[in-house]
Structures are given as C-alpha cells and as structure tokens.
Design an enzyme around this catalytic site. Structure first.
Site, PDB file in Angstrom:
ATOM      1  N   GLY A  31       0.994  -0.083   3.279  1.00 33.93           N
ATOM      2  CA  GLY A  31       1.198  -0.814   1.760  1.00 33.93           C
ATOM      3  C   GLY A  31       0.435  -0.216   0.618  1.00 33.93           C
ATOM      4  O   GLY A  31       0.973   1.288   0.761  1.00 33.93           O
ATOM      5  N   THR A  33      -0.218   0.066  -2.144  1.00 29.64           N
ATOM      6  CA  THR A  33      -1.689   1.011  -2.569  1.00 29.64           C
ATOM      7  C   THR A  33      -1.682   2.159  -1.851  1.00 29.64           C
ATOM      8  O   THR A  33      -2.090   3.540  -2.983  1.00 29.64           O
ATOM      9  CB  THR A  33      -3.503   0.223  -2.519  1.00 29.64           C
ATOM     10  OG1 THR A  33      -2.682  -1.345  -2.699  1.00 29.64           O
ATOM     11  CG2 THR A  33      -4.247   1.164  -3.396  1.00 29.64           C
ATOM     12  N   ALA A  87      -6.706  -3.257   1.751  1.00 33.37           N
ATOM     13  CA  ALA A  87      -6.325  -4.573   2.494  1.00 33.37           C
ATOM     14  C   ALA A  87      -6.411  -5.937   1.759  1.00 33.37           C
ATOM     15  O   ALA A  87      -5.987  -5.073  -0.003  1.00 33.37           O
ATOM     16  CB  ALA A  87      -7.898  -4.851   2.613  1.00 33.37           C
ATOM     17  N   ASP A  88      -6.479  -6.602   2.648  1.00 32.68           N
ATOM     18  CA  ASP A  88      -5.664  -8.409   1.739  1.00 32.68           C
ATOM     19  C   ASP A  88      -6.400  -8.583   1.191  1.00 32.68           C
ATOM     20  O   ASP A  88      -6.393  -9.863  -0.028  1.00 32.68           O
ATOM     21  CB  ASP A  88      -4.983  -8.582   2.870  1.00 32.68           C
ATOM     22  CG  ASP A  88      -3.470  -8.219   2.771  1.00 32.68           C
ATOM     23  OD1 ASP A  88      -2.950  -8.347   2.306  1.00 32.68           O
ATOM     24  OD2 ASP A  88      -3.382  -7.593   4.117  1.00 32.68           O
ATOM     25  N   GLY A 101       0.885  -6.685   5.250  1.00 32.69           N
ATOM     26  CA  GLY A 101       2.324  -6.046   5.490  1.00 32.69           C
ATOM     27  C   GLY A 101       2.963  -5.887   6.983  1.00 32.69           C
ATOM     28  O   GLY A 101       3.675  -5.183   7.863  1.00 32.69           O
ATOM     29  N   GLU A 107      -3.328   0.178  12.080  1.00 31.02           N
ATOM     30  CA  GLU A 107      -4.337   0.448  10.626  1.00 31.02           C
ATOM     31  C   GLU A 107      -5.640   0.454  11.218  1.00 31.02           C
ATOM     32  O   GLU A 107      -6.362   1.290  11.408  1.00 31.02           O
ATOM     33  CB  GLU A 107      -4.342  -0.810   9.695  1.00 31.02           C
ATOM     34  CG  GLU A 107      -2.989   0.049   8.165  1.00 31.02           C
ATOM     35  CD  GLU A 107      -2.925  -1.204   7.912  1.00 31.02           C
ATOM     36  OE1 GLU A 107      -2.139  -0.932   6.732  1.00 31.02           O
ATOM     37  OE2 GLU A 107      -3.406  -2.910   8.812  1.00 31.02           O
ATOM     38  N   LYS A 125      -8.911  -8.407  -5.285  1.00 32.08           N
ATOM     39  CA  LYS A 125      -8.782  -8.466  -3.054  1.00 32.08           C
ATOM     40  C   LYS A 125     -10.365  -8.784  -2.654  1.00 32.08           C
ATOM     41  O   LYS A 125     -10.179  -9.128  -1.511  1.00 32.08           O
ATOM     42  CB  LYS A 125      -8.606  -7.237  -3.072  1.00 32.08           C
ATOM     43  CG  LYS A 125      -7.050  -6.795  -3.021  1.00 32.08           C
ATOM     44  CD  LYS A 125      -5.750  -7.429  -2.280  1.00 32.08           C
ATOM     45  CE  LYS A 125      -4.313  -6.895  -2.231  1.00 32.08           C
ATOM     46  NZ  LYS A 125      -4.133  -5.320  -2.026  1.00 32.08           N
TER      47      LYS A 125
HETATM   48  O1  LIG Z   1      -0.814  -4.549   7.151  1.00 32.37           O
HETATM   49  C1  LIG Z   1      -1.008  -4.374   5.511  1.00 32.37           C
HETATM   50  C2  LIG Z   1      -2.363  -3.352   5.275  1.00 32.37           C
HETATM   51  O2  LIG Z   1      -2.739  -4.010   6.092  1.00 32.37           O
HETATM   52  C3  LIG Z   1      -2.435  -3.254   3.973  1.00 32.37           C
HETATM   53  O3  LIG Z   1      -3.244  -1.773   3.214  1.00 32.37           O
HETATM   54  C4  LIG Z   1      -2.790  -4.635   3.119  1.00 32.37           C
HETATM   55  O4  LIG Z   1      -1.828  -5.146   3.766  1.00 32.37           O
HETATM   56  C5  LIG Z   1      -2.448  -4.583   1.360  1.00 32.37           C
HETATM   57  O5  LIG Z   1      -1.480  -3.900   0.953  1.00 32.37           O
HETATM   58  P1  LIG Z   1      -1.043  -3.524  -0.277  1.00 32.37           P
HETATM   59  O6  LIG Z   1      -2.291  -2.455  -0.837  1.00 32.37           O
HETATM   60  O7  LIG Z   1       0.732  -3.263  -0.655  1.00 32.37           O
HETATM   61  O8  LIG Z   1      -2.261  -4.868  -1.343  1.00 32.37           O
END
Ligand SMILES: O=C[C@H](O)[C@H](O)[C@H](O)COP(=O)(O)O
Length: 227
Positions: A31, A33, A87-88, A101, A107, A125
């Site tokens: 992701g 981050t 994380a979402d 993602g 993961e 989040k």
């Molecule tokens: O499958 C994706 C993962 O779980 C990501 O870590 C999650 O979606 C957070 O992504 P981002 O940092 O882009 O918000």
C-alpha cells in the site's frame, strides 16, 4: 504535490523505518503508506543497514528492488522479526480491516510469521468500530458465485471487485469480494465464520495480531500499543 493525507502517510512510513534494527528479517506490507517505509529503508540500507524483507505483493517487491531493499523468501528464513504494514481501518482493540489493495492473504501470512506486527496509518483510518470500509474477502475463482451466496447468508451486501472493467485478480490468482456488513460487533467471530466457508481463501479481518499502531495526525505522530 502530496495531499494532506499522503503527507501523513509519508510521515508514519518514514517513522516506522526507524524501528528496524541491523540484522532483522522484515515482513514488508503493501500500500501507499508502506511505500514510504520501503523508500526510507532503502536509504538506511545505503547507509549500511543489513536487513532482508519478504514482500506481501508484487508491487511491494518492485518497490523494494527499486529502492535497494534486499529480499528473501520463506524457503530461506524460518520467521520474521517484525512486519510493518498499512491498514484500511483500525479499532480501539487494534483489530484491523485490510485488503483495500487486494494483498490481504500474503499480508496475513507475513503478519502471522512475525514476532511483532506494527501498523502504520493516517488518522482517518482510526475508528471506534470496524465496518464502514467494506471488508475484503479473497475467494477462489471456481464457484465464487456459490461462495458469495454463502457469505451473503452471514448478513452482508457484496460486490466482486473489478478493475478497468475486468474482474480484479489478486497476486494469488483469486478474486476479492468487498462485503458491506455495516458495523462489525464481533470481528473475531465474523472472521471465524467467514473462513469456514468453502472457497474463502482469507479475510481482511486481522484480529488480536497487532502490537503497535503508529498514527499520523496533523500535529503529531502517536503510538497505540496492545493492552
Ligand atoms: O491490500 C492492501 C493493504 O491491506 C493495505 O495495507 C491497505 O489497503 C492500506 O493501504 P494504504 O496505505 O494505501 O492506505
């Protein structure tokens, strides 16, 4: 030009890279981050840090190669010292929704393999209860319609994830069902119910796994720790 949210992602990503010590084997999450964490790790590697990472997605593997973070795999290491991932959603008990993602299966493998799981998020989040973000569930393509019907019986609306007008396919060759359960009262129980359905590969619920959450907000970075 980074958005305000992206600046917070960058801040916590860079901060997390400082938790890594020489000689560590690291689970590399996925992701936007995590991108900043890998970039900063690459800089530390150039300065002499010796580490090896196991990536949780093809995209993460590409970033690691781009920034010079050495990679390994589970045929060469028995476990991981730490996994760092995004994380979402994160609730007050540090339970998570992940998989926005599509990388949730790998993961979860790297999260389970690590002695410590550190999650990096911007403040948007952090929620009281999980569930506003539709729960991603990875399912096998064969008979996915039957698997979806069984999941619906647990009380949700769902959609099969698509990308560019095609069904989205994970790095493992599977589909993702985005399941809207509303507020999830008991994440652990829902995770158990889902995983027992034939065709479900893994769910995006990560319960009782997180040790630390690094949260970026406008004026500070704060640390939430498992009680
Ligand atoms: O499958 C994706 C993962 O779980 C990501 O870590 C999650 O979606 C957070 O992504 P981002 O940092 O882009 O918000």
């Amino acid at each position: 030009m980074l958005t305000e949210q992206d600046q917070l992602k960058k801040l916590v990503g860079q901060e997390a890279a400082h938790y890594i010590k020489d000689g560590m084997k690291i689970g590399l999450g996925s992701g936007s981050t995590v991108y900043w964490m890998i970039k900063m790790l690459g800089e530390r590697v150039k300065e002499g840090l010796h580490i090896e990472g196991i990536p949780s997605s093809n995209q993460t593997a590409e970033w690691a190669k781009e920034f010079g973070v050495p990679l390994t795999d589970f045929s060469k290491v028995e476990g991981l010292d730490v996994t760092i991932d995004g994380a979402d959603e994160v609730d007050g008990n540090l339970n998570l929704v992940k998989g926005g993602g599509g990388a949730l299966f790998r993961e979860k493998v790297i999260a389970k393999a690590a002695k410590e799981l550190i999650i990096i998020v911007d403040e948007s989040k952090v929620v009281e209860k999980l569930g506003d973000f539709p729960l991603p569930v990875e399912v096998l393509p064969f008979g996915w319609e039957m698997t979806a019907a069984k999941i619906k019986e647990l009380g949700c609306e769902l959609t099969v994830r698509s990308k560019d007008n095609e069904v989205y396919v994970t790095d493992n060759g599977n589909y993702i069902l985005d399941c809207q359960f509303g507020k999830i009262e008991n994440p652990e129980m829902l995770d158990q119910e889902l995983i027992q359905i034939v065709g479900v590969v893994e769910t995006g619920l990560f319960t009782n796994m997180t040790d630390k959450v690094i949260v970026g907000s406008k004026d500070k970075v704060s640390l939430l720790e498992r009680k």
